[in-house]
Scaffold this active site. Structure first.
Site, PDB file in Angstrom:
ATOM      1  N   TYR A 171      38.056  14.140  68.677  1.00  0.00           N
ATOM      2  CA  TYR A 171      38.006  12.942  68.208  1.00  0.00           C
ATOM      3  C   TYR A 171      36.990  13.230  66.715  1.00  0.00           C
ATOM      4  CZ  TYR A 171      38.845  11.008  72.720  1.00  0.00           C
ATOM      5  OH  TYR A 171      39.474  10.515  74.013  1.00  0.00           O
ATOM      6  N   ASP A 219      45.981 -10.027  77.856  1.00  0.00           N
ATOM      7  CA  ASP A 219      46.219 -11.307  78.082  1.00  0.00           C
ATOM      8  C   ASP A 219      45.476 -12.040  77.010  1.00  0.00           C
ATOM      9  OD1 ASP A 219      47.709 -11.140  80.321  1.00  0.00           O
ATOM     10  OD2 ASP A 219      46.154 -11.799  81.811  1.00  0.00           O
ATOM     11  N   PRO A 251      34.927   1.445  74.923  1.00  0.00           N
ATOM     12  CA  PRO A 251      33.856   2.170  75.614  1.00  0.00           C
ATOM     13  C   PRO A 251      33.989   3.644  74.917  1.00  0.00           C
ATOM     14  CG  PRO A 251      35.828   1.605  77.231  1.00  0.00           C
ATOM     15  CD  PRO A 251      35.852   0.779  75.943  1.00  0.00           C
ATOM     16  N   ASN A 252      32.778   4.078  74.964  1.00  0.00           N
ATOM     17  CA  ASN A 252      32.460   5.593  74.636  1.00  0.00           C
ATOM     18  C   ASN A 252      32.673   5.877  73.235  1.00  0.00           C
ATOM     19  OD1 ASN A 252      31.805   6.245  77.381  1.00  0.00           O
ATOM     20  ND2 ASN A 252      33.875   5.871  77.763  1.00  0.00           N
ATOM     21  N   ALA A 257      39.441   3.530  76.248  1.00  0.00           N
ATOM     22  CA  ALA A 257      39.973   3.864  77.873  1.00  0.00           C
ATOM     23  C   ALA A 257      40.835   2.289  78.233  1.00  0.00           C
ATOM     24  CB  ALA A 257      39.062   4.364  78.731  1.00  0.00           C
ATOM     25  N   HIS A 314      44.536   1.699  78.464  1.00  0.00           N
ATOM     26  CA  HIS A 314      45.513   2.240  79.614  1.00  0.00           C
ATOM     27  C   HIS A 314      45.219   1.419  80.885  1.00  0.00           C
ATOM     28  CE1 HIS A 314      45.669   5.357  76.655  1.00  0.00           C
ATOM     29  NE2 HIS A 314      44.338   5.806  76.855  1.00  0.00           N
ATOM     30  N   HIS A 362      44.399   4.523  67.678  1.00  0.00           N
ATOM     31  CA  HIS A 362      43.614   5.497  68.272  1.00  0.00           C
ATOM     32  C   HIS A 362      43.289   6.767  67.294  1.00  0.00           C
ATOM     33  CE1 HIS A 362      44.370   3.591  71.891  1.00  0.00           C
ATOM     34  NE2 HIS A 362      45.517   3.475  71.527  1.00  0.00           N
ATOM     35  N   ARG A 401      47.470   8.694  79.572  1.00  0.00           N
ATOM     36  CA  ARG A 401      47.282   8.225  78.257  1.00  0.00           C
ATOM     37  C   ARG A 401      48.424   7.637  77.578  1.00  0.00           C
ATOM     38  NH1 ARG A 401      41.497   9.344  77.356  1.00  0.00           N
ATOM     39  NH2 ARG A 401      41.225  11.070  78.584  1.00  0.00           N
ATOM     40  N   ASN A 416      40.915  -0.483  68.737  1.00  0.00           N
ATOM     41  CA  ASN A 416      40.605   0.935  69.360  1.00  0.00           C
ATOM     42  C   ASN A 416      40.108   0.399  70.754  1.00  0.00           C
ATOM     43  OD1 ASN A 416      40.546   3.346  70.569  1.00  0.00           O
ATOM     44  ND2 ASN A 416      39.634   4.314  68.823  1.00  0.00           N
ATOM     45  N   SER A 427      42.927  10.049  68.528  1.00  0.00           N
ATOM     46  CA  SER A 427      43.926  10.977  68.931  1.00  0.00           C
ATOM     47  C   SER A 427      45.345  10.438  69.276  1.00  0.00           C
ATOM     48  CB  SER A 427      43.098  11.545  70.130  1.00  0.00           C
ATOM     49  OG  SER A 427      43.285  10.538  71.095  1.00  0.00           O
ATOM     50  N   ARG A 430      30.957  13.338  70.954  1.00  0.00           N
ATOM     51  CA  ARG A 430      31.908  13.238  71.923  1.00  0.00           C
ATOM     52  C   ARG A 430      33.308  13.964  71.729  1.00  0.00           C
ATOM     53  NH1 ARG A 430      35.587   8.227  73.341  1.00  0.00           N
ATOM     54  NH2 ARG A 430      36.645   8.894  75.350  1.00  0.00           N
ATOM     55  N   ARG A 478      48.747  13.871  74.764  1.00  0.00           N
ATOM     56  CA  ARG A 478      47.610  14.205  75.723  1.00  0.00           C
ATOM     57  C   ARG A 478      47.856  13.947  77.061  1.00  0.00           C
ATOM     58  NH1 ARG A 478      42.248  11.169  73.845  1.00  0.00           N
ATOM     59  NH2 ARG A 478      41.488  12.798  75.428  1.00  0.00           N
ATOM     60  N   GLU A 514      46.966  -1.599  67.098  1.00  0.00           N
ATOM     61  CA  GLU A 514      46.206  -0.822  68.023  1.00  0.00           C
ATOM     62  C   GLU A 514      46.164   0.549  67.415  1.00  0.00           C
ATOM     63  OE1 GLU A 514      48.862   0.047  71.494  1.00  0.00           O
ATOM     64  OE2 GLU A 514      47.513   1.920  72.171  1.00  0.00           O
TER      65      GLU A 514
HETATM   66  C1  DQA Z   1      41.079   6.926  72.215  1.00  0.00           C
HETATM   67  C2  DQA Z   1      42.083   7.403  73.085  1.00  0.00           C
HETATM   68  C3  DQA Z   1      41.804   6.957  74.731  1.00  0.00           C
HETATM   69  O1  DQA Z   1      42.774   7.544  75.201  1.00  0.00           O
HETATM   70  C4  DQA Z   1      40.338   7.239  74.916  1.00  0.00           C
HETATM   71  O2  DQA Z   1      40.380   6.899  76.237  1.00  0.00           O
HETATM   72  C5  DQA Z   1      39.520   6.854  74.012  1.00  0.00           C
HETATM   73  C6  DQA Z   1      39.597   7.246  72.520  1.00  0.00           C
HETATM   74  C7  DQA Z   1      41.427   7.267  70.550  1.00  0.00           C
HETATM   75  O3  DQA Z   1      40.686   6.945  69.837  1.00  0.00           O
HETATM   76  O4  DQA Z   1      41.863   8.497  70.632  1.00  0.00           O
HETATM   77  O5  DQA Z   1      38.345   6.594  74.494  1.00  0.00           O
HETATM   78  O6  DQA Z   1      41.257   5.440  72.082  1.00  0.00           O
END
Ligand code: DQA
Length: 148
Positions: free
Chosen positions: A22, A86, A9-10, A76, A79, A99, A110, A73, A101, A17, A106, A97
């Site tokens: 980011y 699962d 998401p996002n 959110a 977390h 990210h 997170r 990635n 950031s 953003r 942070r 995994e």
């Molecule tokens: C993120 C880090 C997450 O904590 C956050 O919710 C994101 C982006 C990152 O790529 O740094 O949406 O996954």
């Protein structure tokens, strides 16, 4: 070799953003960089984004037997999502995994990744290069599986 990149998401808002966290690249710019590197490495890539947890779960389930690795990635959902964790466990496709950031530098909420224990490893804090490092890690993971 085929690698599935999944974005949560996002991440569709990248570029506008919170650029101090980011960066200024859009997700499509990052995808183009991943595709260029993948071409060099002779890897086939699928690159997707969803704001919906269930859609990400479906994509992970459908990845078997089509993909050798997943680079995730989860944003959110990293977390919060037992469902993603699962799904990763159920399909048993090596998952990396990533990210943009450094989630450990942070807010405290997170620092905990629910998916980390079922992933091969975690790459975070390298901005868009976390995606390239994820791609390279997937090659190493595949090679180590072949040798085992
Ligand atoms: C993120 C880090 C997450 O904590 C956050 O919710 C994101 C982006 C990152 O790529 O740094 O949406 O996954």
């Amino acid at each position: 070799m085929k690698v599935l990149f999944l974005n949560g998401p996002n991440l569709n808002l990248l570029g506008t953003r919170e650029p101090h966290l980011y960066g200024h690249s859009k997700l499509a710019d990052i995808e183009a960089k991943v595709r260029a590197k993948a071409k060099e490495l002779h890897i086939e890539v699928d690159f997707r984004q969803s704001n919906l947890e269930g859609e990400l779960v479906n994509w992970i389930q459908e990845a078997k037997p089509l993909f050798d690795a997943i680079v995730l990635n989860a944003a959110a959902y990293t977390h919060t999502s037992i469902a993603l964790r699962d799904a990763i466990t159920a399909v048993a496709i090596p998952t990396i995994e990533i990210h943009l950031s450094n989630i450990h530098s942070r807010e405290e909420f997170r620092h905990k990744s629910i998916i980390a224990p079922v992933c091969q490893g975690q790459i975070c804090g390298f901005g868009e290069n976390s995606y390239i490092l994820g791609l390279i890690a997937s090659v190493y993971v595949k090679e180590s599986i072949k040798k085992a």
